[in-house]
Enzyme design. Structure first.
Site, short mmCIF file in Angstrom:
data_model
loop_
_atom_site.label_atom_id
_atom_site.label_comp_id
_atom_site.label_asym_id
_atom_site.label_seq_id
_atom_site.Cartn_x
_atom_site.Cartn_y
_atom_site.Cartn_z
N ARG A 195 11.58 3.97 3.15
CA ARG A 195 11.22 3.10 4.27
C ARG A 195 12.44 2.26 4.62
O ARG A 195 13.11 1.73 3.73
CB ARG A 195 10.06 2.18 3.86
N ARG A 218 0.80 -1.22 0.00
CA ARG A 218 0.00 0.00 0.00
C ARG A 218 0.84 1.27 0.00
O ARG A 218 0.58 2.20 -0.77
CB ARG A 218 -0.92 0.05 1.24
N THR A 219 1.81 1.33 0.89
CA THR A 219 2.52 2.60 1.04
C THR A 219 3.29 2.94 -0.24
O THR A 219 3.17 4.03 -0.78
CB THR A 219 3.47 2.55 2.26
N LYS A 253 25.50 -3.89 -1.06
CA LYS A 253 26.98 -3.87 -1.18
C LYS A 253 27.63 -3.17 0.01
O LYS A 253 28.82 -2.88 -0.01
CB LYS A 253 27.39 -3.15 -2.48
N HIS A 263 5.55 6.10 11.46
CA HIS A 263 4.99 5.96 10.12
C HIS A 263 4.04 7.14 9.91
O HIS A 263 2.83 7.00 9.89
CB HIS A 263 4.25 4.62 10.02
C1 NCD Z 1 2.06 -0.95 8.20
C2 NCD Z 1 3.55 -0.73 8.34
O1 NCD Z 1 4.30 -0.91 7.37
O2 NCD Z 1 3.93 -0.32 9.42
N1 NCD Z 1 1.66 -1.16 6.89
C3 NCD Z 1 1.34 -0.06 6.14
O3 NCD Z 1 2.17 0.78 5.86
N2 NCD Z 1 0.06 0.06 5.76
C4 NCD Z 1 1.55 -1.99 9.12
C5 NCD Z 1 2.14 -3.37 9.09
O4 NCD Z 1 3.09 -3.67 8.38
O5 NCD Z 1 1.63 -4.20 9.83
#
Ligand code: NCD
Length: 299
Positions: free
Chosen positions: A102, A51-52, A81, A130
Site C-alpha cells: 500500500r 483491516r487490510t 532513507k 483498492h
Molecule cells: C479504506 C482505504 O484504505 O482506502 N480502508 C480500507 O482499506 N478498509 C478506506 C479508508 O481509509 O477510508
C-alpha cells in the site's frame, strides 16, 4: 492471475471463481490450513491500515504461509532513507514469494509490478485504486443480496478521494443493469473519469442533492469517510452525508449498509444494532476474499 494491480484486471468469471473459493475456504478451513506451506509473503504498507494489512496477514498465516512485514514503511523502511519503491521491491522480492503493498502514490503498484519477479498485490494506491477491497465488497454484495445484476447502490461521503468507491465502480461495471446514485459534498464528487466509465459501460449514474433523491427501495448504502489526510486543508467544513437511525427510517428494510471502514461519524453507532448494518461482517469477509486471492495466485 499473477498480479492484482487494477480492479479492471478482474473479469466476472474471476470474481465468481474467487467468491466461490472464499465460501469453500470459509466452510472448510482445515482443508486449506497448509496449502501455502513453505511460502513467504511480504506486506509493505507506506500508509496506515488495520483491516487490510491484518486481514492479509491473517489470511497468509491461515493458509500455512509465513509473513514478513513493514508496517509504517514510510517511517520504518528504507523509504525513509530516500529509497525508491522500485529499489525496495527489487530487494524484498528475494525474501518473499509475493508482495502485498500500500502506498500513497497512485502508480506505486504498477511501478512495483514492472520491476518485480514475484506477484504484487495492490492493497491501496493513493486515491485511485483498492482492488482487494472491491473484491471483498463484491463478495459481500453477492452473499447478502444473492445476486448483483440489477442492483442499485448509493455511494456516499468522499467520492473524490475514496479509492474504494473507484475500484468498486469498476467491478460493478461487470454486472448488468447497475444503477449508482451518488451523494457527497460538491467538492468531493466522483471524478469525471468514473462518470464517463459508467456511461461507456452502460451503468446508470444519478447524482443526488439530498437523501430525498435516493429511492426508498435502494439496495445498498456504500458509506465512506472523508479522506482528511488527502485533502489539502483537512476538509473540516465539508458535508459528510451522515447515516442516522432517523434517516434510515425512510429506506427499505431489505437494504444493506456497507462501509470499507474505518468510520468517523458518518454512520452513527446506534445504527450498529440495525439489521441492515453489515460493515463488520464485510470486514470479516475481507479475510476469506484475501485467502481466496492468495490461494489463487500462489498455490
Ligand atoms: C479504506 C482505504 O484504505 O482506502 N480502508 C480500507 O482499506 N478498509 C478506506 C479508508 O481509509 O477510508
Amino acid at each position: 492471475m499473477r498480479n492484482l494491480i487494477y480492479a479492471d484486471q478482474l473479469s466476472r468469471e474471476d470474481l465468481e471463481r474467487l467468491c466461490t473459493l472464499a465460501d469453500e475456504i470459509r466452510a472448510n478451513p482445515k482443508d486449506y490450513a497448509r496449502v501455502l506451506d513453505g511460502k513467504i509473503v511480504a506486506t509493505i504498507f507506506y500508509e496506515p491500515s488495520t483491516r487490510t494489512r491484518l486481514s492479509f496477514e491473517s489470511a497468509i498465516l491461515r493458509l500455512g504461509a509465513r509473513v514478513i512485514s513493514t508496517e509504517n514503511a514510510s517511517e520504518n523502511s528504507s523509504g525513509r532513507k530516500g529509497e525508491t519503491v522500485e529499489d525496495t521491491i527489487r530487494t524484498v522480492e528475494s525474501y518473499a514469494d509475493a508482495i502485498v503493498m500500500r502506498h500513497s502514490d497512485e502508480e506505486s503498484s504498477q511501478n512495483a509490478a514492472r520491476v518485480a519477479s514475484v506477484p504484487i498485490i495492490n492493497a491501496g494506491a493513493g486515491k485511485s485504486e483498492h482492488p482487494t477491497q472491491a473484491l471483498l465488497d463484491i463478495y459481500t454484495l453477492r452473499n447478502y443480496l444473492g445476486k448483483i445484476d440489477g442492483i442499485s447502490v448509493v455511494m456516499l461521503g468522499d467520492l473524490l478521494y475514496g479509492r474504494t468507491t473507484h475500484s468498486l465502480i469498476r467491478l460493478l461495471s461487470l454486472y448488468k443493469d447497475i444503477t449508482i446514485y451518488a451523494l457527497s459534498d460538491e467538492r468531493l464528487e466522483l471524478p469525471e473519469e468514473y462518470i464517463e466509465l459508467m456511461k461507456e459501460r452502460n451503468m446508470k449514474y444519478v447524482k443526488c442533492n439530498s437523501f430525498d433523491d435516493i429511492p426508498h427501495d435502494i439496495n445498498v448504502f456504500y458509506q465512506t469517510r472523508i479522506q482528511k489526510e488527502r485533502i489539502p486543508d483537512g476538509g473540516a467544513d465539508l458535508k459528510t452525508c451522515d447515516l442516522t437511525t432517523e434517516i434510515m427510517k425512510q429506506f427499505s428494510d431489505d437494504s444493506i449498509i456497507m462501509h470499507p471502514l474505518p468510520r468517523n461519524d458518518e454512520i452513527s453507532i446506534d445504527l450498529d444494532e440495525d439489521k441492515r448494518a453489515v460493515f463488520f461482517e464485510q470486514a470479516k469477509n475481507g479475510l476469506y476474499a484475501r485467502m481466496a486471492l492468495l490461494y489463487d495466485i500462489l498455490a
